[in-house]
Design an enzyme around this catalytic site. Structure first.
Site, short mmCIF file in Angstrom:
data_model
loop_
_atom_site.label_atom_id
_atom_site.label_comp_id
_atom_site.label_asym_id
_atom_site.label_seq_id
_atom_site.Cartn_x
_atom_site.Cartn_y
_atom_site.Cartn_z
CB THR A 45 -0.94 0.04 1.23
OG1 THR A 45 -0.15 -0.19 2.40
CG2 THR A 45 -2.03 -1.00 1.12
CE1 TYR B 36 -4.41 -2.80 10.73
CE2 TYR B 36 -6.25 -2.08 12.10
CZ TYR B 36 -5.01 -1.84 11.53
OH TYR B 36 -4.37 -0.64 11.76
P1 NAD Z 1 -0.27 2.42 4.97
O1 NAD Z 1 -1.04 1.32 4.33
O2 NAD Z 1 -0.19 3.72 4.26
O3 NAD Z 1 1.22 1.96 5.30
C1 NAD Z 1 1.56 0.64 5.61
C2 NAD Z 1 2.90 0.35 4.95
O4 NAD Z 1 3.31 -0.99 5.26
C3 NAD Z 1 2.83 0.44 3.42
O5 NAD Z 1 3.92 1.16 2.93
C4 NAD Z 1 2.87 -1.02 2.97
O6 NAD Z 1 3.40 -1.17 1.67
C5 NAD Z 1 3.72 -1.63 4.05
N1 NAD Z 1 3.51 -3.07 4.25
C6 NAD Z 1 2.34 -3.73 4.40
N2 NAD Z 1 2.57 -5.04 4.60
C7 NAD Z 1 3.92 -5.20 4.58
C8 NAD Z 1 4.77 -6.34 4.72
N3 NAD Z 1 4.28 -7.57 4.92
N4 NAD Z 1 6.12 -6.14 4.63
C9 NAD Z 1 6.63 -4.91 4.41
N5 NAD Z 1 5.87 -3.81 4.27
C10 NAD Z 1 4.53 -3.96 4.36
O7 NAD Z 1 -0.91 2.62 6.42
P2 NAD Z 1 -0.59 3.71 7.53
O8 NAD Z 1 -1.85 4.45 7.79
O9 NAD Z 1 0.63 4.44 7.22
O10 NAD Z 1 -0.35 2.77 8.80
C11 NAD Z 1 0.95 2.46 9.26
C12 NAD Z 1 0.83 1.63 10.53
O11 NAD Z 1 0.12 2.38 11.52
C13 NAD Z 1 0.10 0.31 10.33
O12 NAD Z 1 0.75 -0.67 11.09
C14 NAD Z 1 -1.26 0.59 10.92
O13 NAD Z 1 -1.85 -0.56 11.44
C15 NAD Z 1 -0.96 1.61 12.02
N6 NAD Z 1 -2.13 2.45 12.30
C16 NAD Z 1 -2.52 3.42 11.42
C17 NAD Z 1 -3.64 4.19 11.73
C18 NAD Z 1 -4.09 5.30 10.83
O14 NAD Z 1 -5.09 5.97 11.15
N7 NAD Z 1 -3.44 5.60 9.73
C19 NAD Z 1 -4.37 3.96 12.90
C20 NAD Z 1 -3.95 2.93 13.73
C21 NAD Z 1 -2.82 2.20 13.44
#
Ligand code: NAD
Ligand code: UDP
Length: 319
Positions: free
Chosen positions: A41, A150
């Site tokens: 993503t 998740y």
């Molecule tokens: P996002 O999808 O933009 O970023 C996630 C990143 O992880 C992406 O760059 C994706 O390519 C990478 N990724 C996914 N699976 C992978 C794997 N198996 N190996 C290597 N890379 C992998 O999402 P985000 O909003 O930036 O979220 C980042 C983190 O923060 C996540 O762990 C998410 O659960 C957590 N989080 C985000 C929010 C929010 O509101 N954005 C809220 C709670 C928790």
């Protein structure tokens, strides 16, 4: 003191929305950053401003596979799709990322004696029965629904962190992130803020799920990044979990109307079915973060939304 020394910091998921801001902030603080991402993503565009920086390295790697490297001081584990449409696309892969992937990152921390921070989530509270949610609340999570890959994955990741802490004395930090938004969210991210902004600026109907009375509490990315870095730099005996979020609660209906107003959009609204297990209310108690980290969010929703609207207009070449 410690925070002023240049460190080698690995950010998994560093090409994603939050990760790209974190990499940039850590580089600006003078650290060396290794960004590990499988680009599921995330996007290279998000880190294009860093790729020529001598203190930055991108490694295309899936954390489900082990990763070996020496001389790492800190790890921020963010790798995991975060938007419901993306984490449900391949749910088994999502669980593997939250379990096998997390074990690989914990193993890397252990072999380096590095400190490791987990990007956990308000989803560990599920569809909560208490408001606001504080860290001692154990949540109300459906273990067999579509969100479970998740929610339960992230809960298991917290368990793994705690077991490595108890069994191996690993230095851990658990941060429960509440809904965050800002530039570098992908056009196809699917979360509510980016969807509504894109719909509003392209004249499409805003898609509200359910009656729109469900609530969320939205924090701007800069507030979150500061909270995460403060948590990493806090005393080793404070491991969390700690909520990092903005306690200002808003209904999805109100969010839609706010975005229509800020974009001067004439888009209409349509109401779709509410997805199963969609939480009805979500609101962080941030007393712990205030007391332990001296952190609280400063961005007002409208200010953060305007910055995000400008970003989406720019990347979609809309005036
Ligand atoms: P996002 O999808 O933009 O970023 C996630 C990143 O992880 C992406 O760059 C994706 O390519 C990478 N990724 C996914 N699976 C992978 C794997 N198996 N190996 C290597 N890379 C992998 O999402 P985000 O909003 O930036 O979220 C980042 C983190 O923060 C996540 O762990 C998410 O659960 C957590 N989080 C985000 C929010 C929010 O509101 N954005 C809220 C709670 C928790
Ligand atoms: N939502 C919505 N329209 C959309 C996308 C999301 O009404 O186009 C709703 C969604 O059903 C939920 C809230 O907005 O009630 C927040 O959704 P999001 O996916 O952003 O985050 P999460 O549900 O993970 O908190």
């Amino acid at each position: 003191m410690e925070e002023n020394k240049a460190k080698n910091i690995l950010v998994s998921g560093g090409a994603g929305f939050i990760g790209s801001h974190l990499c940039k902030a850590l580089i600006n603080l003078g650290h060396n950053v290794i960004c590990l991402d499988n680009l599921f993503t995330g996007s290279i565009k998000n880190i294009s401003n860093l790729k020529n920086n001598k203190n930055f390295e991108f490694v295309n790697h899936d954390i489900i596979q082990p990763y070996f490297r020496k001389n790492i001081h800190e790890i921020y584990n963010l790798a995991c799709p975060a938007s419901p449409i993306h984490y449900q696309f391949n749910p088994i892969k999502t669980i593997k990322t939250c379990t096998v992937g997390v074990i690989n990152m914990l193993g890397l921390a252990k072999s380096n004696n590095a400190k490791i921070l987990q990007a956990s989530t308000s989803e560990v509270y599920g569809d909560p029965n208490i408001h606001p949610q504080n860290e001692i609340y154990n949540g109300n999570v459906n273990p067999i629904g579509k969100r479970s890959c998740y929610d339960e994955g992230k809960r298991c990741a917290e368990t793994l962190f705690m077991d490595y802490y108890r069994e191996h004395k690993l230095k851990i930090k658990l941060v429960r992130i509440f809904n965050s938004y800002g530039p570098n969210m992908a056009n196809n991210d699917g979360r509510v803020v980016s969807n509504f902004i894109l719909q509003a600026i392209t004249g499409k109907k805003l898609t509200i799920n359910g009656d729109g009375n469900q609530t969320r509490s939205f924090q701007y990315i800069d507030d979150l990044i500061l909270g995460m870095i403060k948590m990493m730099n806090s005393n080793d005996d404070f491991i969390g979990p700690v909520n990092i979020g903005n306690p200002k609660e808003i209904s999805i209906n109100k969010l839609a109307h706010t975005i229509l107003r800020l974009t001067n959009s004439k888009s209409k609204i349509i109401y779709n079915d509410l997805p199963i297990d969609d939480p009805k209310r979500r609101n962080p108690c941030i007393v712990l973060a205030k007391n332990k980290l001296n952190w609280s969010p400063v961005y007002k929703l409208e200010d953060g939304l305007l910055k995000t609207i400008n970003y989406f207009k720019k990347i979609n070449e809309i005036n």
